[in-house]
Design an enzyme around this catalytic site. Structure first.
Site, mmCIF file in Angstrom:
data_model
loop_
_atom_site.group_PDB
_atom_site.id
_atom_site.type_symbol
_atom_site.label_atom_id
_atom_site.label_comp_id
_atom_site.label_asym_id
_atom_site.label_seq_id
_atom_site.Cartn_x
_atom_site.Cartn_y
_atom_site.Cartn_z
ATOM 1 N N TYR A 163 0.825 -1.218 -0.029
ATOM 2 C CA TYR A 163 0.037 -0.030 0.117
ATOM 3 C C TYR A 163 0.899 1.346 0.034
ATOM 4 O O TYR A 163 0.592 2.190 -0.704
ATOM 5 C CB TYR A 163 -0.874 -0.021 1.174
ATOM 6 C CG TYR A 163 -1.644 1.198 1.403
ATOM 7 C CD1 TYR A 163 -2.953 1.391 0.867
ATOM 8 C CD2 TYR A 163 -1.443 2.140 2.243
ATOM 9 C CE1 TYR A 163 -3.615 2.567 0.761
ATOM 10 C CE2 TYR A 163 -2.016 3.439 2.558
ATOM 11 C CZ TYR A 163 -3.251 3.697 1.691
ATOM 12 O OH TYR A 163 -3.946 4.622 1.921
ATOM 13 N N LYS A 167 1.212 4.325 -2.770
ATOM 14 C CA LYS A 167 0.832 5.653 -2.627
ATOM 15 C C LYS A 167 2.153 6.575 -2.892
ATOM 16 O O LYS A 167 1.927 7.762 -3.332
ATOM 17 C CB LYS A 167 0.535 5.920 -1.132
ATOM 18 C CG LYS A 167 -1.052 5.172 -0.746
ATOM 19 C CD LYS A 167 -2.161 6.002 -1.467
ATOM 20 C CE LYS A 167 -3.341 5.640 -1.380
ATOM 21 N NZ LYS A 167 -4.355 6.032 -2.141
#
Length: 346
Positions: A163, A167
């Site tokens: 994750y 990002k």
């Protein structure tokens, strides 16, 4: 709309991806409350239709169209952009808020799940930019807003590698887009990266969990509405990066000052505080491959609003106590230039 001088209002055309849940849903409501004309997209058709209906009722001049689409499909994302242009004639603001999560050790997370996460978080945002920017360039202006994360910067946490990397990639793509728009002379098109810290959304309930550990608690979190307000402000007055929520500025600053200390603290709290013991949760794939449907919601049930109020009260109390202590100490100090009693008697 003159996006540099006033907030989006009636007549502003806004596209929001991931609008059925979390930050996307909160952002849709925030724009609708100002009378914007919305095109909302997500995979959950039924929930999305309900969100669109509520947005249309939020303001006398608000309009909302629901377009069911998966942002990993570029043709579907282009269809969302065409709907906005066909229905409203332009796209003033495009918000890439669709995102998914995967928890787990990098050497144990299934590659297919990581690929799906990247297709949503990075390729999905790229598809949104690819669909929106040609329209904005033709009309001479617009704002692209990408919801990234503080975890996409210097601060990272165990079990969040896939994750966090997605990002970080999104923040890098935004930097490149800004450079390219300058080179092409499209100075009326702005690209803004939103960097929240923890947010009280259904993220962890929807994330694939390969840790086998139940989420026990979270650090201080912001409400989705707080992030949505930052998105609206960015649409009105774009900035390169906007930090939102508790620790969003402090954590990167502390990491730059004492990186190993921050890494150790984050590592310890993640392993000992935020996650329960191994075997307390089943292995799940969350909403990676299926729409959230009935589990879609704005908040994640972490009571961020109440926790924020408590933090503010505690902060004000501490500040008042400090001020009172300073005043008390000052009163007991001898006045400057005043002689002591012994001096007066001599």
């Amino acid at each position: 709309m003159n996006r540099h001088t006033r907030e989006p209002g009636p007549g502003t055309v806004v596209v929001v991806t991931g609008a059925s849940s979390g930050i996307g849903r909160a952002a849709a409501a925030a724009f609708a409350a100002r009378g914007a004309r919305l095109v909302l997209t997500a995979r959950s058709a039924g929930v999305l239709a309900q969100v669109a209906a509520r947005c249309a009722e939020a303001h006398p001049r608000a309009e909302a169209v629901a377009v069911t689409a998966d942002v990993t499909d570029f043709a579907a994302t282009e269809r969302v952009a065409r709907t906005a242009v066909d229905r409203f004639g332009r796209i003033d603001v495009w918000v890439n808020a669709a995102g998914v999560g995967v928890l787990g050790r990098l050497d144990r997370v299934p590659p297919a799940d990581v690929r799906r996460l990247w297709e949503t978080n990075v390729l999905g945002a790229f598809h949104g930019a690819r669909a929106a920017l040609p329209v904005m360039r033709r009309q001479g202006g617009g704002t692209l807003i990408d919801v990234s994360s503080v975890l996409g910067g210097a601060v990272v946490a165990p079990y969040m590698g896939a994750y966090a990397a997605s990002k970080a990639a999104l923040a890098t793509l935004d930097e490149v887009l800004r450079q390219e728009l300058r080179l092409s002379g499209d100075t009326g098109v702005a690209v803004c990266t939103i960097l929240p810290a923890g947010v009280d959304t259904p993220f962890f309930r929807h994330a694939a969990n390969h840790t086998g550990r139940r989420l026990r608690s979270l650090p201080a979190v912001a409400t989705p509405q707080r992030v949505a307000r930052a998105v609206v402000r960015a649409a009105a007055r774009p900035r390169r990066r906007v930090h939102v929520g508790p620790g969003s500025r402090l954590l990167p600053w502390a990491h730059a000052l004492a990186p190993e200390t921050v890494r150790s603290l984050v590592r310890w709290r993640t392993g000992r505080v935020y996650l329960d013991a191994p075997g307390t949760a089943p292995i799940t794939r969350g909403v990676l491959y299926e729409p959230s449907d009935a589990t879609a919601s704005v908040a994640g049930g972490r009571h961020a609003g109440a926790r924020t109020a408590v933090r503010r009260v505690a902060g004000c109390t501490a500040a008042l106590a400090s001020a009172a202590a300073v005043r008390t100490a000052t009163r007991h100090l001898p006045s400057r230039g005043r002689s002591s009693p012994h001096h007066r008697r001599s």
